[in-house]
Design a protein around this motif. Sequence first.
Motif, PDB file in Angstrom:
ATOM      1  N   ASN A 164       2.941   5.836 -10.180  1.00 29.19           N
ATOM      2  CA  ASN A 164       2.512   5.022  -9.052  1.00 29.19           C
ATOM      3  C   ASN A 164       2.723   5.777  -7.755  1.00 29.19           C
ATOM      4  O   ASN A 164       3.672   6.541  -7.618  1.00 29.19           O
ATOM      5  CB  ASN A 164       3.315   3.718  -8.986  1.00 29.19           C
ATOM      6  N   GLU A 199       2.964   4.721  -3.705  1.00 27.78           N
ATOM      7  CA  GLU A 199       3.024   3.638  -2.723  1.00 27.78           C
ATOM      8  C   GLU A 199       3.208   4.252  -1.346  1.00 27.78           C
ATOM      9  O   GLU A 199       4.220   4.885  -1.078  1.00 27.78           O
ATOM     10  CB  GLU A 199       4.195   2.709  -3.039  1.00 27.78           C
ATOM     11  N   SER A 204       3.113   3.193   2.664  1.00 28.59           N
ATOM     12  CA  SER A 204       3.133   2.000   3.513  1.00 28.59           C
ATOM     13  C   SER A 204       1.792   1.808   4.209  1.00 28.59           C
ATOM     14  O   SER A 204       1.133   2.771   4.588  1.00 28.59           O
ATOM     15  CB  SER A 204       4.249   2.108   4.550  1.00 28.59           C
ATOM     16  N   ASP A 258      -1.417  -0.073  -3.040  1.00 27.34           N
ATOM     17  CA  ASP A 258      -0.732   0.694  -4.084  1.00 27.34           C
ATOM     18  C   ASP A 258      -1.762   1.337  -5.001  1.00 27.34           C
ATOM     19  O   ASP A 258      -2.821   0.774  -5.276  1.00 27.34           O
ATOM     20  CB  ASP A 258       0.189  -0.207  -4.901  1.00 27.34           C
ATOM     21  N   LYS A 293      -0.294  -1.284  -9.607  1.00 23.57           N
ATOM     22  CA  LYS A 293       0.857  -0.518 -10.101  1.00 23.57           C
ATOM     23  C   LYS A 293       0.907  -0.558 -11.621  1.00 23.57           C
ATOM     24  O   LYS A 293       0.626  -1.583 -12.229  1.00 23.57           O
ATOM     25  CB  LYS A 293       2.162  -1.117  -9.583  1.00 23.57           C
ATOM     26  N   SER A 351       7.576   7.055  -9.817  1.00 27.60           N
ATOM     27  CA  SER A 351       6.901   6.427  -8.680  1.00 27.60           C
ATOM     28  C   SER A 351       7.206   7.223  -7.425  1.00 27.60           C
ATOM     29  O   SER A 351       8.289   7.788  -7.288  1.00 27.60           O
ATOM     30  CB  SER A 351       7.381   4.989  -8.490  1.00 27.60           C
ATOM     31  N   ARG A 397       7.277   6.720  -3.359  1.00 25.36           N
ATOM     32  CA  ARG A 397       7.249   5.761  -2.241  1.00 25.36           C
ATOM     33  C   ARG A 397       7.405   6.529  -0.930  1.00 25.36           C
ATOM     34  O   ARG A 397       8.438   7.148  -0.690  1.00 25.36           O
ATOM     35  CB  ARG A 397       8.392   4.768  -2.358  1.00 25.36           C
ATOM     36  N   ASP A 400       6.444   6.462   3.496  1.00 21.88           N
ATOM     37  CA  ASP A 400       5.794   5.813   4.631  1.00 21.88           C
ATOM     38  C   ASP A 400       4.670   6.746   5.077  1.00 21.88           C
ATOM     39  O   ASP A 400       4.533   7.864   4.582  1.00 21.88           O
ATOM     40  CB  ASP A 400       6.783   5.467   5.746  1.00 21.88           C
ATOM     41  N   CYS A 417      12.129  10.201  -2.183  1.00 21.36           N
ATOM     42  CA  CYS A 417      11.001   9.276  -2.279  1.00 21.36           C
ATOM     43  C   CYS A 417      10.511   9.102  -3.718  1.00 21.36           C
ATOM     44  O   CYS A 417       9.602   8.323  -3.974  1.00 21.36           O
ATOM     45  CB  CYS A 417       9.848   9.768  -1.412  1.00 21.36           C
TER      46      CYS A 417
END
Length: 156
Positions: free
Chosen positions: A23, A25, A27, A31, A47, A54, A56, A58, A75
């Motif tokens: 995944n 992600e 911000s 997703d 997701k 994953s 993540r 920003d 991250c």
Amino acid sequence: MEISSVSPGLSKKFEGLYPLKFNIEISALPDVSLTLSSDDQKLNFFKHKDPQFSLRLDIFEALNALKNKQVPTKCISGDIETAIVFFGAIASSSIDIELLVYKYFGDIPTIILRKMFVKPSKKESIEDNDQINKLLKSFRDISIRLDRIEQKFPNQ
């Protein structure tokens, strides 16, 4: 397929990692999940329930990762080793991100991307500093003139 045509050796680097499910992600963006295998590559806007890892980020971390070709390990969650090998293979490839952005998103996003990633030459930065200094000097001169006018006409 597009990435394989832009960077032919990349798919061979991934073969040892297949099958991959992860995944992404970022911000303020929907997703995304990717499923990669030797005969199937899928990009989904949901997701995975059980991804290998994953990512993540920003928006600033994502842009910085694109610019520097480095993903911060903080991250990544899940199988960090597989993620590092995967992102390392992408970073060492010769994918022309500008071409892909142009092809799928158009002129304006490509220009923005280029402006963000192009480093100004030393000559340009010296010229920019000269222009900034000239502008600041003219503001100071205007300020001095205004102060003199205020002293000459205090009640107006």
